[in-house]
Design a protein around this motif. Structure first.
Motif, PDB file in Angstrom:
ATOM      1  N   THR A 167       0.839  -1.194   0.000  1.00 17.70           N
ATOM      2  CA  THR A 167       0.000   0.000   0.000  1.00 17.70           C
ATOM      3  C   THR A 167       0.877   1.248   0.000  1.00 17.70           C
ATOM      4  O   THR A 167       2.038   1.206   0.414  1.00 17.70           O
ATOM      5  CB  THR A 167      -0.925  -0.008   1.228  1.00 17.70           C
ATOM      6  N   PRO A 168       0.341   2.384  -0.460  1.00 23.21           N
ATOM      7  CA  PRO A 168       1.178   3.575  -0.656  1.00 23.21           C
ATOM      8  C   PRO A 168       1.645   4.211   0.646  1.00 23.21           C
ATOM      9  O   PRO A 168       0.949   4.172   1.659  1.00 23.21           O
ATOM     10  CB  PRO A 168       0.257   4.523  -1.429  1.00 23.21           C
ATOM     11  N   LEU A 169       2.829   4.803   0.596  1.00 26.96           N
ATOM     12  CA  LEU A 169       3.345   5.559   1.732  1.00 26.96           C
ATOM     13  C   LEU A 169       2.891   7.016   1.683  1.00 26.96           C
ATOM     14  O   LEU A 169       2.865   7.697   2.698  1.00 26.96           O
ATOM     15  CB  LEU A 169       4.874   5.500   1.771  1.00 26.96           C
ATOM     16  N   ILE A 170       2.549   7.498   0.483  1.00 24.24           N
ATOM     17  CA  ILE A 170       2.043   8.857   0.326  1.00 24.24           C
ATOM     18  C   ILE A 170       0.551   8.776   0.044  1.00 24.24           C
ATOM     19  O   ILE A 170       0.113   8.022  -0.817  1.00 24.24           O
ATOM     20  CB  ILE A 170       2.763   9.582  -0.823  1.00 24.24           C
ATOM     21  N   THR A 171      -0.227   9.553   0.790  1.00 27.84           N
ATOM     22  CA  THR A 171      -1.677   9.462   0.690  1.00 27.84           C
ATOM     23  C   THR A 171      -2.326  10.819   0.911  1.00 27.84           C
ATOM     24  O   THR A 171      -1.713  11.721   1.497  1.00 27.84           O
ATOM     25  CB  THR A 171      -2.229   8.453   1.722  1.00 27.84           C
ATOM     26  N   ALA A 172      -3.559  10.947   0.461  1.00 35.43           N
ATOM     27  CA  ALA A 172      -4.347  12.147   0.751  1.00 35.43           C
ATOM     28  C   ALA A 172      -5.423  11.841   1.782  1.00 35.43           C
ATOM     29  O   ALA A 172      -6.212  12.715   2.131  1.00 35.43           O
ATOM     30  CB  ALA A 172      -4.996  12.680  -0.530  1.00 35.43           C
ATOM     31  N   SER A 173      -5.454  10.600   2.276  1.00 32.78           N
ATOM     32  CA  SER A 173      -6.477  10.173   3.223  1.00 32.78           C
ATOM     33  C   SER A 173      -5.877   9.963   4.602  1.00 32.78           C
ATOM     34  O   SER A 173      -4.758   9.459   4.732  1.00 32.78           O
ATOM     35  CB  SER A 173      -7.132   8.862   2.756  1.00 32.78           C
ATOM     36  N   ASP A 174      -6.634  10.314   5.629  1.00 35.48           N
ATOM     37  CA  ASP A 174      -6.229  10.076   7.014  1.00 35.48           C
ATOM     38  C   ASP A 174      -7.090   8.954   7.558  1.00 35.48           C
ATOM     39  O   ASP A 174      -8.264   9.141   7.835  1.00 35.48           O
ATOM     40  CB  ASP A 174      -6.413  11.349   7.842  1.00 35.48           C
ATOM     41  N   CYS A 175      -6.485   7.770   7.709  1.00 32.79           N
ATOM     42  CA  CYS A 175      -7.252   6.589   8.129  1.00 32.79           C
ATOM     43  C   CYS A 175      -7.918   6.786   9.478  1.00 32.79           C
ATOM     44  O   CYS A 175      -9.061   6.417   9.684  1.00 32.79           O
ATOM     45  CB  CYS A 175      -6.325   5.376   8.158  1.00 32.79           C
ATOM     46  N   GLU A 176      -7.198   7.365  10.423  1.00 31.78           N
ATOM     47  CA  GLU A 176      -7.717   7.481  11.779  1.00 31.78           C
ATOM     48  C   GLU A 176      -8.513   8.759  12.005  1.00 31.78           C
ATOM     49  O   GLU A 176      -9.178   8.907  13.020  1.00 31.78           O
ATOM     50  CB  GLU A 176      -6.549   7.428  12.785  1.00 31.78           C
ATOM     51  N   LEU A 236      -7.095   1.405   4.690  1.00 35.42           N
ATOM     52  CA  LEU A 236      -8.149   1.745   3.734  1.00 35.42           C
ATOM     53  C   LEU A 236      -7.812   1.226   2.342  1.00 35.42           C
ATOM     54  O   LEU A 236      -8.671   0.657   1.651  1.00 35.42           O
ATOM     55  CB  LEU A 236      -8.368   3.255   3.699  1.00 35.42           C
ATOM     56  N   GLU A 237      -6.564   1.404   1.925  1.00 32.56           N
ATOM     57  CA  GLU A 237      -6.151   0.870   0.623  1.00 32.56           C
ATOM     58  C   GLU A 237      -6.160  -0.655   0.646  1.00 32.56           C
ATOM     59  O   GLU A 237      -6.480  -1.299  -0.358  1.00 32.56           O
ATOM     60  CB  GLU A 237      -4.759   1.383   0.264  1.00 32.56           C
ATOM     61  N   GLY A 238      -5.809  -1.240   1.803  1.00 29.72           N
ATOM     62  CA  GLY A 238      -5.855  -2.692   1.927  1.00 29.72           C
ATOM     63  C   GLY A 238      -7.258  -3.236   1.743  1.00 29.72           C
ATOM     64  O   GLY A 238      -7.453  -4.313   1.161  1.00 29.72           O
ATOM     65  N   GLU A 239      -8.244  -2.509   2.217  1.00 33.63           N
ATOM     66  CA  GLU A 239      -9.636  -2.950   2.061  1.00 33.63           C
ATOM     67  C   GLU A 239     -10.014  -3.068   0.587  1.00 33.63           C
ATOM     68  O   GLU A 239     -10.783  -3.949   0.207  1.00 33.63           O
ATOM     69  CB  GLU A 239     -10.577  -1.973   2.760  1.00 33.63           C
ATOM     70  N   THR A 240      -9.471  -2.168  -0.246  1.00 36.12           N
ATOM     71  CA  THR A 240      -9.820  -2.240  -1.668  1.00 36.12           C
ATOM     72  C   THR A 240      -9.356  -3.554  -2.291  1.00 36.12           C
ATOM     73  O   THR A 240     -10.053  -4.129  -3.128  1.00 36.12           O
ATOM     74  CB  THR A 240      -9.196  -1.056  -2.451  1.00 36.12           C
ATOM     75  N   TYR A 241      -8.186  -4.030  -1.868  1.00 35.65           N
ATOM     76  CA  TYR A 241      -7.683  -5.285  -2.426  1.00 35.65           C
ATOM     77  C   TYR A 241      -8.335  -6.496  -1.780  1.00 35.65           C
ATOM     78  O   TYR A 241      -8.513  -7.539  -2.421  1.00 35.65           O
ATOM     79  CB  TYR A 241      -6.155  -5.330  -2.326  1.00 35.65           C
ATOM     80  N   ALA A 242      -8.724  -6.385  -0.518  1.00 41.26           N
ATOM     81  CA  ALA A 242      -9.459  -7.480   0.111  1.00 41.26           C
ATOM     82  C   ALA A 242     -10.803  -7.663  -0.582  1.00 41.26           C
ATOM     83  O   ALA A 242     -11.306  -8.789  -0.697  1.00 41.26           O
ATOM     84  CB  ALA A 242      -9.671  -7.189   1.601  1.00 41.26           C
ATOM     85  N   CYS A 243     -11.382  -6.563  -1.058  1.00 44.11           N
ATOM     86  CA  CYS A 243     -12.675  -6.637  -1.736  1.00 44.11           C
ATOM     87  C   CYS A 243     -12.519  -7.000  -3.212  1.00 44.11           C
ATOM     88  O   CYS A 243     -13.447  -6.798  -4.015  1.00 44.11           O
ATOM     89  CB  CYS A 243     -13.413  -5.308  -1.585  1.00 44.11           C
ATOM     90  N   GLY A 244     -11.384  -7.518  -3.576  1.00 43.96           N
ATOM     91  CA  GLY A 244     -11.157  -8.024  -4.924  1.00 43.96           C
ATOM     92  C   GLY A 244     -10.416  -9.339  -4.921  1.00 43.96           C
ATOM     93  O   GLY A 244     -10.702 -10.235  -5.721  1.00 43.96           O
ATOM     94  N   LEU A 245      -9.466  -9.482  -3.984  1.00 46.45           N
ATOM     95  CA  LEU A 245      -8.664 -10.702  -3.890  1.00 46.45           C
ATOM     96  C   LEU A 245      -9.100 -11.615  -2.749  1.00 46.45           C
ATOM     97  O   LEU A 245      -8.639 -12.748  -2.666  1.00 46.45           O
ATOM     98  CB  LEU A 245      -7.186 -10.348  -3.707  1.00 46.45           C
ATOM     99  N   GLY A 246      -9.916 -11.111  -1.854  1.00 48.24           N
ATOM    100  CA  GLY A 246     -10.428 -11.928  -0.754  1.00 48.24           C
ATOM    101  C   GLY A 246      -9.669 -11.737   0.539  1.00 48.24           C
ATOM    102  O   GLY A 246     -10.214 -11.262   1.529  1.00 48.24           O
ATOM    103  N   TYR A 264     -12.975  10.581   0.386  1.00 50.48           N
ATOM    104  CA  TYR A 264     -13.162   9.135   0.568  1.00 50.48           C
ATOM    105  C   TYR A 264     -14.165   8.546  -0.419  1.00 50.48           C
ATOM    106  O   TYR A 264     -14.754   7.504  -0.159  1.00 50.48           O
ATOM    107  CB  TYR A 264     -13.617   8.852   2.005  1.00 50.48           C
ATOM    108  N   TRP A 265     -14.353   9.215  -1.568  1.00 51.77           N
ATOM    109  CA  TRP A 265     -15.338   8.745  -2.533  1.00 51.77           C
ATOM    110  C   TRP A 265     -15.043   7.319  -2.989  1.00 51.77           C
ATOM    111  O   TRP A 265     -15.947   6.507  -3.162  1.00 51.77           O
ATOM    112  CB  TRP A 265     -15.374   9.688  -3.742  1.00 51.77           C
ATOM    113  N   TRP A 266     -13.747   7.018  -3.141  1.00 54.72           N
ATOM    114  CA  TRP A 266     -13.365   5.677  -3.595  1.00 54.72           C
ATOM    115  C   TRP A 266     -13.616   4.643  -2.507  1.00 54.72           C
ATOM    116  O   TRP A 266     -13.950   3.480  -2.793  1.00 54.72           O
ATOM    117  CB  TRP A 266     -11.892   5.664  -4.012  1.00 54.72           C
ATOM    118  N   TYR A 267     -13.475   5.038  -1.249  1.00 51.39           N
ATOM    119  CA  TYR A 267     -13.734   4.136  -0.120  1.00 51.39           C
ATOM    120  C   TYR A 267     -15.228   3.844  -0.033  1.00 51.39           C
ATOM    121  O   TYR A 267     -15.633   2.704   0.253  1.00 51.39           O
ATOM    122  CB  TYR A 267     -13.223   4.787   1.163  1.00 51.39           C
TER     123      TYR A 267
END
Length: 468
Positions: free
Chosen positions: A164-173, A216-226, A419-422
């Motif tokens: 997952t990326p080290l640079i982001t525009a999202s604040d997970c917490e 958050l980025e990890g969730e996107t791949y879990a929702c595709g790869l399981g 968070y539109w993509w989330y």
């Protein structure tokens, strides 16, 4: 005996009894040298492959005995050829009878790591040299083993390793304590008509930060790869100058589609047991060192956790137990407060005497992405608590109902446009999914019994410290 004619062994391999009789080449750093009146010297060699050294017996018949060997100082780097023999000395299975010794690099008396006890605080000031000490060599070997065990555990369960990326525009917490990433000139940044910094002219065209989590980025791949997991550095710009906080640290974050909270608990318990079992099995010498030097109960504690069934306990039940205990806690206990380390340790060390998984926390003290229970007051969050430190893992079932997710974001006054993509993950084929975060350095701290988290990472980053 020429170097090319010898089998190259590590010190760890040469210390093993099955190396006896082999003609070998060793390379490493001198820990000590002791000259005998009998016409030979004892050189203790270490190459980082093990806690222990191997003793090299250097006779005065060697051609460079007077010119090189009797002048070897602590810290010198050398190579040596000779035969591995059974050692008559106590505490060592083997030793080398040298036929040739060569010097790579000298170490004068100014070498900081002379043979004496050094404080961990002092060693932080020479972080580039501290890997050569027993303590930090052992820490790094344990970090290596635990890293490998984590990958093995998830790979064996069919999880995919995602970067997952080290640079982001999202604040997970949603905490806002993030390091900004920018290419703008700090002395003359472009400004809007209102006088604010114009981030549309920045590299990414918007404010960007170092990540606090890959979840958050990890969730996107879990929702595709399981099933996926991340394992990488994360960053927190908290001005916390404590023994438990770092500005840069490593996180393990699994995420799995179709996993509910109970599945998450099983996964977390299994991970900790696998890590602890492997470190006891594969790092016995290093663990014996920490058990002797740092905390004489470490091995016993890890073994107890491996053999225990973790208690499952709701937050509400935990509050009731803490209130009924009549203990004089520094922090008040009442429903709705976030539990402190003293509360968590009471549950694991005094009440249950084993690890505890707390779940169903008040929604008001947890992030927006955690699934709201039917009662509307709690979320399907979980914290894994262990003796000595309290929380070691935090996770949850994720909120997969879009309307409730948006309510939670509004509650916490978050800008949903970021968070539109989330939200899309909930719009298109939403599924139950869960995950957790495990702070890597917190685990190493627990395993080793070391008191300060700055001493379990190679190069600590803390407020005011970005050396090396």
């Amino acid at each position: 005996m020429k170097k090319d004619d010898c089998e190259r062994l590590s010190v760890a391999q040469a210390r093993n009894a099955n190396a006896v009789g082999k003609k070998v080449l060793l390379k490493g750093w001198v820990r000590t040298r002791r000259d005998s009146k009998g016409g030979f010297s004892f050189v203790e060699l270490n190459d980082g492959s093990s806690m222990g050294n191997i003793q090299i017996i250097a006779p005065n018949t060697l051609s460079n005995y007077e010119s090189v060997i009797t002048k070897l100082n602590t810290g010198c780097s050398i190579w040596a050829t000779g035969t591995i023999k059974e050692s008559p000395g106590q505490g060592q299975a083997t030793e080398m009878e040298a036929e040739e010794i060569g010097l790579y690099g000298d170490a004068p008396s100014t070498y900081p790591l002379q043979k004496k006890q050094h404080s961990l605080e002092f060693l932080r000031s020479i972080a580039h040299l501290r890997p050569r000490t027993n303590t930090f060599g052992a820490v790094e070997r344990i970090r290596n083993r635990v890293s490998f065990s984590i990958h093995q555990y998830f790979q064996e369960l069919g999880f995919y390793y995602v970067h997952t990326p080290l640079i982001t525009a999202s604040d997970c917490e949603g905490a806002g304590q993030m390091f900004r990433v920018s290419t703008l000139d700090p002395d003359n940044p472009p400004r809007t008509e209102e006088g604010k910094i114009d981030y549309t002219q920045d590299f990414f065209g918007k404010p960007s930060y170092l990540t606090v989590s890959g979840q958050l980025e990890g969730e996107t791949y879990a929702c595709g790869l399981g099933k996926i997991y991340t394992f990488g550095p994360t960053f927190r710009a908290e001005n916390s100058n404590t023994t438990r906080h770092l500005a840069e640290f490593w996180m393990i974050e699994p995420e799995a589609a179709f996993y509910e909270l109970e599945d998450n608990m099983v996964l977390a318990e299994g991970l900790l047991k696998r890590i602890f079992a492997d470190v006891l099995k594969y790092c016995p010498e290093d663990m014996a060192f920490f058990n002797k030097m740092m905390d004489k109960t470490i091995i016993e504690t890890l073994q107890h956790i491996i053999e225990s069934d973790f208690v499952r306990l709701t937050y509400t039940e935990a509050i009731d137990i803490l209130i009924a205990s009549k203990q004089k806690f520094e922090y008040k206990v009442e429903w709705g407060v976030d539990l402190q380390s003293e509360h968590e340790r009471y549950l694991t060390e005094e009440h249950f005497k084993k690890p505890v998984i707390l779940y169903n926390y008040p929604r008001t003290i947890k992030p927006f992405y955690m699934k709201v229970n039917d009662d509307g007051k709690t979320v399907r969050a979980m914290d894994v608590l262990v003796p000595k430190i309290g929380e070691i893992i935090g996770g949850s079932e994720r909120e997969w109902d879009l309307s409730i997710l948006e309510q939670r974001m509004d509650e916490q006054k978050m800008d949903k446009t970021h968070y539109w993509w989330y939200e899309d993950l909930r719009r298109f084929g939403s599924v139950p999914h869960s995950g957790f975060g495990l702070g890597f350095e917190r685990v190493i701290l627990f395993i080793t019994g070391i008191a300060n988290i700055r001493d379990v990472i190679p190069f600590p980053r803390t407020p005011g410290l970005c050396e090396f």
